[in-house]
Scaffold this active site. Structure first.
Site, PDB file in Angstrom:
ATOM      1  N   ARG A  57       1.091  -1.273   0.022  1.00 22.84           N
ATOM      2  CA  ARG A  57       0.085   0.064  -0.147  1.00 22.84           C
ATOM      3  C   ARG A  57       1.081   1.409  -0.308  1.00 22.84           C
ATOM      4  O   ARG A  57       2.006   1.665   0.941  1.00 22.84           O
ATOM      5  CB  ARG A  57      -0.881   0.001   1.364  1.00 22.84           C
ATOM      6  CG  ARG A  57      -1.961   0.767   1.055  1.00 22.84           C
ATOM      7  CD  ARG A  57      -2.632   0.783   2.480  1.00 22.84           C
ATOM      8  NE  ARG A  57      -3.767  -0.481   1.973  1.00 22.84           N
ATOM      9  CZ  ARG A  57      -4.019  -0.964   3.821  1.00 22.84           C
ATOM     10  NH1 ARG A  57      -3.415  -0.872   4.656  1.00 22.84           N
ATOM     11  NH2 ARG A  57      -4.930  -1.609   3.554  1.00 22.84           N
ATOM     12  N   ARG A 166      -4.650   1.902  18.189  1.00 21.27           N
ATOM     13  CA  ARG A 166      -5.691   1.350  17.436  1.00 21.27           C
ATOM     14  C   ARG A 166      -4.645   1.975  16.005  1.00 21.27           C
ATOM     15  O   ARG A 166      -3.825   2.800  16.563  1.00 21.27           O
ATOM     16  CB  ARG A 166      -6.926   1.420  17.595  1.00 21.27           C
ATOM     17  CG  ARG A 166      -7.413   0.394  16.827  1.00 21.27           C
ATOM     18  CD  ARG A 166      -7.032  -1.205  16.843  1.00 21.27           C
ATOM     19  NE  ARG A 166      -8.308  -2.150  16.390  1.00 21.27           N
ATOM     20  CZ  ARG A 166      -8.501  -2.299  15.223  1.00 21.27           C
ATOM     21  NH1 ARG A 166      -7.747  -1.353  14.291  1.00 21.27           N
ATOM     22  NH2 ARG A 166      -9.238  -3.223  14.792  1.00 21.27           N
ATOM     23  N   LYS A 167      -5.639   1.766  14.834  1.00 21.75           N
ATOM     24  CA  LYS A 167      -5.267   2.465  13.570  1.00 21.75           C
ATOM     25  C   LYS A 167      -5.821   4.139  13.461  1.00 21.75           C
ATOM     26  O   LYS A 167      -6.906   3.863  14.439  1.00 21.75           O
ATOM     27  CB  LYS A 167      -5.778   1.996  12.463  1.00 21.75           C
ATOM     28  CG  LYS A 167      -7.915   1.902  12.342  1.00 21.75           C
ATOM     29  CD  LYS A 167      -7.663   1.084  10.762  1.00 21.75           C
ATOM     30  CE  LYS A 167      -9.257   1.000  11.054  1.00 21.75           C
ATOM     31  NZ  LYS A 167      -9.751   0.528   9.515  1.00 21.75           N
ATOM     32  N   GLY A 423     -17.082  -5.625   2.331  1.00 19.55           N
ATOM     33  CA  GLY A 423     -17.440  -6.707   2.009  1.00 19.55           C
ATOM     34  C   GLY A 423     -17.411  -7.133   3.674  1.00 19.55           C
ATOM     35  O   GLY A 423     -17.494  -8.141   3.877  1.00 19.55           O
ATOM     36  N   CYS A 428     -14.555  -0.671   4.862  1.00 23.35           N
ATOM     37  CA  CYS A 428     -13.507  -0.092   4.397  1.00 23.35           C
ATOM     38  C   CYS A 428     -14.322   0.938   3.148  1.00 23.35           C
ATOM     39  O   CYS A 428     -13.757   1.687   2.578  1.00 23.35           O
ATOM     40  CB  CYS A 428     -12.324  -0.864   4.265  1.00 23.35           C
ATOM     41  SG  CYS A 428     -11.498  -1.113   5.074  1.00 23.35           S
ATOM     42  N   GLY A 429     -15.238   0.180   2.776  1.00 24.32           N
ATOM     43  CA  GLY A 429     -16.493   0.859   1.139  1.00 24.32           C
ATOM     44  C   GLY A 429     -17.262   2.222   1.981  1.00 24.32           C
ATOM     45  O   GLY A 429     -17.842   2.755   1.087  1.00 24.32           O
TER      46      GLY A 429
END
Length: 618
Positions: A57, A166-167, A423, A428-429
Site C-alpha cells: 500500500r 489502534r489505527k 465486504g 472500508c467501502g
C-alpha cells in the site's frame, strides 16, 4: 495484553526494515509470525487468499500525485503485480500479487519518485485524506493540502507515532462540498470561519471520534474547537498523542479513539488537549460546508477560469497498469502532469486549458474511464473484498461492477445514487454514508451458504450527518439486481435523511451552518453579505437590523428569507436547496426562495426580504 500489544512491546514495527532484505533472500515462508504483523508498518501485507504473494500500500497524502509517480507505479505493477492496481477510499494505491523477493527493489523504486509505504497499516496514522481538488476548486474556503502534507511530514518515520492503541484516520479539508466523509474519521478538520480579534478568520472546526468499523458508524463529535491552518498540524499531533497515552489497549474491537471519546466526553478531551498544548484553544466557528456532497467527477472550472479539472470515474477503483500509464500520459499532454485521487476511488486530471478540453474528452481512455458516467457508475464504490482481503466475507469488486452494469442498462433517469459495498464490518467501502450501503454477510439458502448483504439506506456525513437505516438483512447477492433496481427507482434517500434528522434533532436546535453573526463592512456600517461569498446552492445566516435572515444563492441570484422556519423554528440557512426551494433540516418543509410560499403546507409562508447591492460591495 493482547497479541498485537505483545508484538509491539518486543520490537517497534518500523524496526522490521532490517529484516526485509533477509526475508527476501530466505523466501516468504521464513517470515516469523510476529514480523508478518510488523511488515504492515512498512506497508507490506500477507494475504491468505494469495499464498506467497503480498499486497503493498502506497501512501499518497491528500491523493495528490503526478505522472512520474504513476508511471513508476504502473511499471511495478506490470513487472511484479500482474498488471492490476486498486485505488482505495483513502486516496492510496495498492499493488497486488507481489512476491517478497521483489519488495526491497520495489521500496527503492518508489523512494526514487518520492513515494513511501510507511505506516499504511496496523496501529498507525493512515493516509491523510483531503479534497482531491484542493487548491483548484472554486468551492473551497482555502487550500488545506499544505496542512495535510505538514502533518504527514510530522509523523511518517517518527517512532513517537508508531505505537498507537489502534489505527487512526484523519481528514483535513477546506472544501465546502463534503467530499471526504469527515464524520467517519478519528480526526476531521473541516472548513469554518471564526470572528477573532474583530476579523473573520478562515480555518477549521475540529471533529473527533468518528469511525466505520468496530461496532459500526459513529458520527464524529464536534470538539467545539477552531484552529487556524498554521496551528492545525500541531493540534492533530497532540490529539493523536493523547490517544496514544490514554487509549485502551485491551480488546482490539473496543479500542478505537471513538471509545475514549465516548468514555471521556467532549469537555474532558478538549481540556486534556489544551493541557497538552499548554494553551487554550478558540471555540468552534461557523461550519462553512454546504449541505450536499460531491465526488468531483465531470468537467469543472478551476479558480483560474481558463483552466478546468476533469474527474474520471474509475469503477470500483480497479485500474490496469496500462490504464494508469495512459492517465499519466494524458496528465502531461493536456495538463501539468499532476494527478489527483479521490476518496471515492476516482481520478482527476487538473489544469487543462480550454483549447485542449475537446481533444482530451475524445481520447479513447475516456470512453472507458468516463468523465460523464451513468449516475449509477458515478456513485459506485467498493472495498477489496474476499478476492484479496483477509477480513472480507464476500466477493465485492467484480460483483459490484457486474450489478452496476445491469442496473445502468435498465435505469436511465440519471437520478444520482451512491451505492457503496463493504465486504465486512470494517466498512472500508464507506457503506455507512451512502444512499445505498451494502455490507457483506453469509446467509443460508436451501441449506447452502451463499454470499449475501445487509442493505442500509440514507447514510451520510457532512454538516448534517445521518446514521444509515438497515432495511434488509441476509439478502442473497444473486437477488440484488432486482432489489437495487426497486430501491433506486422508488427510494428517495434525501427525504429519508430529512426524516432521520427530524427524529434525532431536538426542536429549535439550529444546525452548525446557521449560527448568525452580526456583519459590518469595513467602515462599521450596516450588516451585509460580501460579494461572491456564497457559491451556488449555499445558504448563510446573518443578523440584519436585529433580524435573523437566511441568504441563499440560486443560479447566481441572491434571495433572503426569515431564518426561522414558520413550522417549528428550524434554521432554513442550514437546509438543502432543491431547485428554487430550500428544505428545512428539521421536518423537511420546502419554501420557495422567491415567494416564501411553502410547498409542503400552503398555509405556511416564510417572510422574504429584498437583496440590495451596496456600493461598498459592488
Amino acid at each position: 495484553m493482547n497479541k498485537i500489544e505483545q508484538i509491539k512491546a518486543e520490537k517497534d514495527g518500523l524496526d522490521v526494515d532490517a529484516d526485509i532484505a533477509r526475508y527476501a533472500e530466505l523466501g516468504w515462508q521464513a517470515i516469523q509470525e510476529s514480523d508478518v504483523e510488523r511488515l504492515k508498518w512498512w506497508g507490506v501485507f500477507m494475504r491468505r487468499h494469495t499464498p506467497g504473494h503480498f499486497m503493498m500500500r502506497i501512501r499518497i497524502p491528500n491523493g495528490i500525485t503526478n505522472a512520474a509517480q504513476l508511471r513508476a507505479i504502473a511499471a511495478l505493477a506490470q513487472r511484479h503485480g500482474r498488471g492490476i492496481l486498486d485505488i482505495t477510499t483513502r486516496q492510496q494505491i495498492q499493488l497486488r500479487w507481489i512476491q517478497f523477493e521483489h519488495v526491497p527493489s520495489i521500496l527503492s523504486e518508489l523512494g526514487a519518485v518520492g513515494l513511501v509505504t510507511l505506516q499504511t497499516g496496523m496501529d498507525n496514522i493512515r493516509n491523510i485524506v483531503g479534497c482531491a481538488v484542493a487548491g483548484l476548486t472554486r468551492n473551497e474556503l482555502f487550500d488545506a493540502s499544505p496542512v495535510a502534507r505538514a502533518f504527514t511530514d510530522m509523523f511518517v518515520g517518527d517512532r513517537a507515532y508508531t505505537n498507537l492503541p489502534r489505527k487512526f484516520n484523519v481528514t483535513i479539508t477546506g472544501c465546502r462540498e463534503n467530499c471526504v466523509h469527515a464524520e467517519t474519521q478519528d480526526i476531521a478538520l473541516v472548513p469554518a470561519t471564526a470572528e477573532l480579534g474583530g476579523r473573520t478568520i478562515a480555518g477549521f472546526n475540529v471533529l473527533v471520534g468518528g469511525k466505520n468499523g468496530s461496532g459500526g458508524y459513529r458520527i464524529a463529535t464536534p470538539l467545539d474547537v477552531f484552529v487556524r491552518p498554521e496551528e492545525a498540524a500541531e493540534v492533530c499531533s497532540a490529539i493523536v498523542l493523547l490517544f496514544r497515552d490514554h487509549g485502551s489497549r485491551d480488546a482490539r474491537n473496543k479500542i478505537r479513539f471513538a471509545f475514549l471519546v465516548e468514555e471521556w466526553g467532549e469537555t474532558r478531551v478538549r481540556d486534556t488537549l489544551e493541557a497538552r498544548l499548554g494553551r487554550a484553544l478558540d471555540r468552534a466557528g461557523a461550519d462553512e460546508r454546504l449541505p450536499e456532497a460531491t465526488n468531483h467527477v465531470g468537467i469543472f472550472r478551476q479558480k483560474d477560469v481558463s483552466l478546468s479539472y476533469v474527474g474520471l470515474a474509475i469503477p470500483v477503483g480497479r485500474v490496469t497498469s496500462e490504464q494508469l500509464k495512459e492517465i499519466a500520459r494524458l496528465a502531461v499532454a493536456y495538463g501539468t502532469g499532476e494527478v489527483r485521487l479521490t476518496p471515492d476511488q476516482n481520478v482527476v486530471i487538473p489544469n487543462v486549458p480550454d483549447p485542449k478540453l475537446g481533444n482530451l474528452t475524445a481520447e479513447p481512455l475516456l470512453k472507458v474511464l468516463r468523465y460523464d458516467p451513468s449516475a449509477i457508475m458515478a456513485g459506485l464504490v467498493s472495498c477489496t473484498g474476499i478476492e484479496f482481503c483477509n477480513l472480507a466475507v464476500i466477493e465485492t469488486k467484480a460483483r459490484a461492477l457486474k450489478i452496476a452494469q445491469t442496473l445502468e442498462s435498465k435505469i436511465h433517469d440519471g437520478k444520482p445514487v451512491r451505492i457503496h459495498w463493504s465486504g465486512c464490518p470494517a466498512g472500508c467501502g464507506n457503506h455507512t454514508v451512502a444512499d445505498i450501503g451494502l455490507l457483506g454477510v453469509k446467509a443460508k439458502v436451501d441449506g447452502q451458504t451463499v454470499d449475501a448483504v445487509d442493505v442500509f439506506v440514507g447514510g451520510s456525513s457532512g454538516p448534517q450527518p445521518t446514521q444509515a437505516v438497515k432495511i434488509l438483512e441476509n439478502v442473497p447477492c444473486d437477488t440484488l439486481p432486482t432489489v437495487l433496481e426497486g430501491l433506486i427507482r422508488y427510494g428517495e434517500p434525501e427525504k429519508l435523511r430529512r426524516r432521520l434528522r427530524a427524529i434525532s434533532t431536538p426542536p429549535l436546535t439550529p444546525s452548525p451552518a446557521a449560527s448568525p453573526r452580526e456583519r459590518v463592512d469595513d467602515a462599521g456600517r450596516r450588516p451585509l453579505l460580501l460579494k461572491d461569498e456564497l457559491p451556488d446552492g449555499a445558504g448563510k445566516a446573518l443578523v440584519v437590523n436585529g433580524h435573523e435572515i437566511a441568504v441563499f444563492r440560486c443560479a447566481g441570484t441572491l434571495y433572503a428569507l426569515q431564518n426561522q422556519c414558520p413550522h417549528e423554528g428550524g434554521s432554513l440557512a442550514g437546509g438543502a436547496m432543491e431547485g428554487d426551494e430550500v428544505i428545512c433540516p428539521l421536518h423537511g418543509y420546502g419554501f420557495n426562495l422567491k415567494t416564501g410560499v411553502c410547498s409542503t403546507d400552503p398555509r405556511l409562508q416564510a417572510k422574504t426580504f429584498p437583496v440590495v447591492p451596496s456600493r461598498a460591495d459592488s
